[in-house]
Write a protein that holds these residues in place. Structure first.
Motif, PDB file in Angstrom:
ATOM      1  N   ASN A 126     -24.695  54.874 -74.138  1.00  0.00           N
ATOM      2  CA  ASN A 126     -23.926  53.690 -74.547  1.00  0.00           C
ATOM      3  C   ASN A 126     -23.430  53.818 -75.982  1.00  0.00           C
ATOM      4  O   ASN A 126     -22.967  52.845 -76.555  1.00  0.00           O
ATOM      5  CB  ASN A 126     -24.785  52.436 -74.433  1.00  0.00           C
ATOM      6  N   LYS A 228     -31.674  48.226 -71.013  1.00  0.00           N
ATOM      7  CA  LYS A 228     -31.706  47.120 -70.038  1.00  0.00           C
ATOM      8  C   LYS A 228     -31.268  47.685 -68.684  1.00  0.00           C
ATOM      9  O   LYS A 228     -31.856  47.423 -67.638  1.00  0.00           O
ATOM     10  CB  LYS A 228     -30.727  46.000 -70.433  1.00  0.00           C
ATOM     11  N   ILE A 267     -27.278  36.051 -76.038  1.00  0.00           N
ATOM     12  CA  ILE A 267     -26.761  37.231 -75.329  1.00  0.00           C
ATOM     13  C   ILE A 267     -25.623  36.815 -74.386  1.00  0.00           C
ATOM     14  O   ILE A 267     -24.642  37.545 -74.227  1.00  0.00           O
ATOM     15  CB  ILE A 267     -27.883  38.021 -74.613  1.00  0.00           C
ATOM     16  N   PHE A 271     -22.358  38.633 -75.003  1.00  0.00           N
ATOM     17  CA  PHE A 271     -22.233  39.679 -73.973  1.00  0.00           C
ATOM     18  C   PHE A 271     -22.328  39.108 -72.555  1.00  0.00           C
ATOM     19  O   PHE A 271     -22.985  39.675 -71.682  1.00  0.00           O
ATOM     20  CB  PHE A 271     -23.326  40.738 -74.164  1.00  0.00           C
ATOM     21  N   TRP A 274     -22.012  41.204 -69.325  1.00  0.00           N
ATOM     22  CA  TRP A 274     -23.021  42.163 -68.855  1.00  0.00           C
ATOM     23  C   TRP A 274     -23.744  41.642 -67.606  1.00  0.00           C
ATOM     24  O   TRP A 274     -24.222  42.426 -66.782  1.00  0.00           O
ATOM     25  CB  TRP A 274     -24.077  42.419 -69.950  1.00  0.00           C
TER      26      TRP A 274
HETATM   27  C1  GTR Z   1     -26.846  44.062 -79.554  1.00  0.00           C
HETATM   28  C2  GTR Z   1     -27.268  43.138 -78.461  1.00  0.00           C
HETATM   29  C3  GTR Z   1     -28.526  43.663 -77.872  1.00  0.00           C
HETATM   30  C4  GTR Z   1     -28.437  45.150 -77.591  1.00  0.00           C
HETATM   31  C5  GTR Z   1     -27.610  45.931 -78.590  1.00  0.00           C
HETATM   32  C6  GTR Z   1     -27.185  47.345 -78.181  1.00  0.00           C
HETATM   33  O1  GTR Z   1     -25.829  43.598 -80.336  1.00  0.00           O
HETATM   34  O2  GTR Z   1     -27.423  41.857 -78.981  1.00  0.00           O
HETATM   35  O3  GTR Z   1     -28.871  42.927 -76.739  1.00  0.00           O
HETATM   36  O4  GTR Z   1     -28.018  45.376 -76.312  1.00  0.00           O
HETATM   37  O5  GTR Z   1     -26.488  45.267 -78.961  1.00  0.00           O
HETATM   38  O6  GTR Z   1     -26.876  47.627 -77.027  1.00  0.00           O
HETATM   39  O7  GTR Z   1     -27.135  48.186 -79.066  1.00  0.00           O
END
Ligand code: GTR
Length: 386
Positions: A126, A228, A267, A271, A274
């Motif tokens: 990611n 996750k 969240i 996001f 998601w």
């Molecule tokens: C953040 C988010 C988290 C986490 C993170 C990431 O901003 O709030 O839940 O997923 O990103 O993926 O680095």
């Protein structure tokens, strides 16, 4: 750093252990009808499917069971990659449904020094796609491929945005629009995390066809949103033999009911794309959510699972993630698995390896790095009996 609250997106973010509300977790071993689960058979026939369905309905969305076909093409190969240490395969995975298709690339290095099919770590990447450079011009601690190869494992990765872009205005452009457009209309339809998890399973389908890979020893790895996803993917797809979830936080390994750091409300605001639409209902009503994240860990049982947190990542609620593991233990106990988590949060950089549920609380930032991978390899060596 001792700061006990913060403000973000119009909300107060709690970092104070003393103001964590008292809460009651849904009982992992009690069915919706109030039946106590006392053995593996009742877990597998009743409670496990029930919990899986609850996560589909209220959190991640339902993964469509069907698509028409799948094709794998090795687009590039180098049998003497990494100065001869590894066999590089670049593969394009194409899935078809209703006459439309989606393709995404997979990069895979397999150790040349081996006598049998190799166990493999698969990362849901990611971060920057340069992290998994097949040419090895760029070398990243996020995906330390040389180190993993030297340890006797194959290492693979795909990029999450190749199947569902990681943006609220375009996550549909990929698997969802092409293969499963009807899901976009449903309140319990999968969104980005669901698609990323689905793609990990398609990589597993590929591994089953590659005789250089031991498909009984596939470990899924993800960091943060990828962490996750790794948990959700392995919860659904029991072919994954092991899971490593780094700093996964809210809607990953950490308990939502603690309201510490990132909450369901936060969240969903940042996001929302998601998770499914139904999850929005719990932004201001976490106690009516019929699951909490310990149950996601429970779905991985009896397979070994390892999660991490970092000292400078309170946003991900390290203690709440550790508690989630503690509350998943009853399921591992049903299987007679050895889980030796301490009652209290372990110290910094004190990894718990000799336990089917492993954990470490690393010094430093929200990240996936060589310290993490070193312990993943130790954990895999032990639990894969290598
Ligand atoms: C953040 C988010 C988290 C986490 C993170 C990431 O901003 O709030 O839940 O997923 O990103 O993926 O680095």
């Amino acid at each position: 750093y001792a700061q006990k609250t913060d403000r973000f997106m119009g909300e107060i973010v709690n970092y104070d252990e003393s103001t964590v509300p008292t809460y009651t977790l849904p009982n992992i071993l009690l069915t919706a009808k109030g039946k106590k689960i006392k053995n593996v058979s009742a877990w597998e026939k009743q409670r496990r499917p029930e919990i899986l369905a609850l996560f589909e309905e209220h959190v991640y969305g339902k993964t469509p069971a069907h698509f028409d076909s799948l094709k794998f093409i090795v687009t590039h190969e180098n049998k003497v990659a990494m100065s001869g240490k590894a066999h590089l395969k670049e593969i394009t995975i194409t899935a078809w449904n209703d006459g439309r298709s989606v393709s995404f690339p997979l990069v895979l290095f397999i150790p040349n020094k081996r006598t049998k099919p190799a166990p493999v770590f698969l990362l849901i990447n990611n971060r920057s796609s340069r992290n998994t450079d097949p040419k090895r011009i760029e070398k990243s601690t996020f995906w330390p491929a040389e180190m993993v190869i030297d340890s006797g494992y194959a290492i693979a990765a795909f990029h999450h945005s190749d199947v569902a872009p990681d943006r609220k205005d375009s996550y549909q452009n990929g698997v969802l629009k092409q293969l499963f457009p009807a899901e976009l209309e449903k309140d319990n339809g999968m969104k980005a995390v669901g698609v990323w998890a689905w793609a990990a399973s398609r990589v597993m389908d590929y591994f089953k066809t590659d005789t250089d890979i031991d498909f009984n020893k596939v470990a899924l790895v993800g960091h943060s949103r990828g962490g996750k996803t790794a948990l959700w993917s392995a919860a659904q797809d029991q072919r994954f033999a092991m899971v490593f979830s780094s700093c996964s936080g809210s809607t990953g390994a950490s308990l939502a009911r603690r309201k510490y750091g990132e909450t369901i409300s936060l969240i969903n605001k940042q996001f929302g794309y998601w998770f499914n639409n139904n999850y929005k209902k719990y932004s201001n009503d976490v106690n009516s959510l019929p699951v909490d994240q310990h149950m996601l860990i429970g779905l991985i049982a009896p397979r070994p699972v390892y999660t991490t947190n970092a000292t400078e990542d309170r946003w991900a609620d390290p203690y709440g993630s550790f508690l989630s593991l503690i509350h998943a233990k009853p399921v591992y106990d049903l299987y007679g698995r050895k889980v030796t988590l301490p009652a209290n949060m372990p110290g910094v950089n004190r990894p718990i390896i000799h336990s089917d549920i492993g954990y470490h609380f690393r010094a430093g930032k929200h990240d996936l790095n060589v310290y993490d991978w070193t312990n993943f390899i130790r954990f895999a060596n032990l639990h894969f009996n290598l």
